[in-house]
Design an enzyme around this catalytic site. Structure first.
Site, short mmCIF file in Angstrom:
data_model
loop_
_atom_site.label_atom_id
_atom_site.label_comp_id
_atom_site.label_asym_id
_atom_site.label_seq_id
_atom_site.Cartn_x
_atom_site.Cartn_y
_atom_site.Cartn_z
N HIS A 40 -16.13 -66.75 12.24
CA HIS A 40 -15.55 -65.63 11.49
C HIS A 40 -16.43 -65.31 10.26
CE1 HIS A 40 -11.63 -67.36 13.17
NE2 HIS A 40 -11.61 -66.13 13.62
N GLN A 151 -19.14 -61.30 19.55
CA GLN A 151 -19.43 -61.20 20.99
C GLN A 151 -18.75 -62.32 21.78
OE1 GLN A 151 -22.71 -59.24 22.81
NE2 GLN A 151 -23.66 -61.22 23.13
#
Ligand code: AMP
Length: 293
Positions: A40, A151
């Site tokens: 993150h 992704q």
């Protein structure tokens, strides 16, 4: 560094974002469900490098969880998350309550109807509708110029890209590469569900994807052969799918020509459902890892 401004309500977050824009400062949004890890934070760093104002949303979105999934037990670690975001110099954190994003009685949904029943969608019916439903609401509340996704959730990013294109959201999307533990396991908030024995096995997903990469580098271009190799490596786990697909259709092609290909897998290990992928760009003999967006 100062503590990021914590904003719980949609009207206030929009005012914050519009004020930044009026000052000529573009706003980047990084949507998360919290329990923040290095993956993150790498997206936050991408956002910080691109835009002068960065806001991270932390919202465990009920509509993307199935009835038998882990919504109530999902790890919630707000204080630790805020400290990590403060260290990075994030400007604001949007932490709406469920009623703020989904007013009582609201049954509106956003469903792109593209790709949502394939790969993970085949095992998590309604999941991607829940994702687009919440991301649309976040985009409408925050009005970001840029939104950064991982992704790691490749199918999610493609579905969101469709939503942005078809509904005309004025937002630019950017993807960050998947951050991994030292043995290759993709970082995930759900890795906390793994026992130590399961944790030791969990990097098999990465090894299966790497095995396919090795075959591609040796010149193999038959998707069925590549999928079989991945499934063979994964055979110790309860595999849901191991698929080689065209990101434009999420369907398996006849043969891998030059272009961009998504190799994605999901498997269950104890309480955890693990997903991972590699994306390859093929050009003649050249095989490179790539970003989808
Ligand atoms: P989540 O909190 O799981 O909803 O994830 C929030 C965002 O972080 C999504 O865009 C994910 O794709 C991204 N993300 C999750 N895990 C990773 C990782 N290991 N590396 C990079 N990005 C990630």
């Amino acid at each position: 560094m100062s503590v990021p401004e914590v904003i719980p309500c949609a009207a206030k977050v929009r005012a914050w974002s519009r004020a930044a824009r009026e000052r000529g400062e573009a706003v980047a949004l990084v949507p998360t469900m919290g329990n923040l890890h290095e993956g993150h934070l790498s997206l936050v760093e991408i956002a910080m490098a691109e835009c002068p104002r960065v806001i991270v949303s932390i919202f465990v979105n009920p509509t993307q969880f199935g009835h038998d999934e882990d919504f109530s037990g999902y790890p919630r670690t707000f204080d630790e998350d805020l400290a990590k975001l403060e260290k990075l110099g994030v400007h604001a954190v949007f932490v709406p309550k469920v009623d703020e994003l989904y007013p009582p009685g609201d049954r509106t949904t956003v469903s792109v109807g593209w790709g949502t029943d394939k790969l993970c969608g085949a095992y998590r019916p309604g999941h991607f509708d829940g994702v687009t439903n919440v991301v649309a609401r976040l985009f409408i509340a925050v009005e970001p110029e840029l939104a950064v996704f991982g992704q790691k959730d490749a199918q999610q990013s493609l579905v969101i890209q469709r939503m942005v294109q078809t509904l005309g959201f004025p937002v630019r999307l950017k993807l960050g590469p998947t951050l991994r533990e030292s043995d290759g396991l993709a970082m995930s908030s759900r890795n906390v569900y793994l026992s130590s024995d399961e944790r030791a096995k969990a990097s098999i997903l990465y090894r299966a994807l790497e095995a396919v990469g090795d075959l591609l580098r040796k010149g193999e271009r038959d998707p069925l052969v590549l999928e079989d190799r991945g499934k063979e490596v994964l055979s110790g786990l309860a595999t849901e799918y191991f698929s080689v697909v065209d990101p434009a259709t999420l369907e398996r092609p006849e043969c891998l020509d030059d272009g961009l290909w998504l190799v994605a897998c999901a498997a269950r290990l104890g309480r955890a459902r693990l997903i991972d992928n590699h994306v390859y760009r093929l050009a003649g003999n050249e095989v490179r890892e790539a970003l989808l967006i």
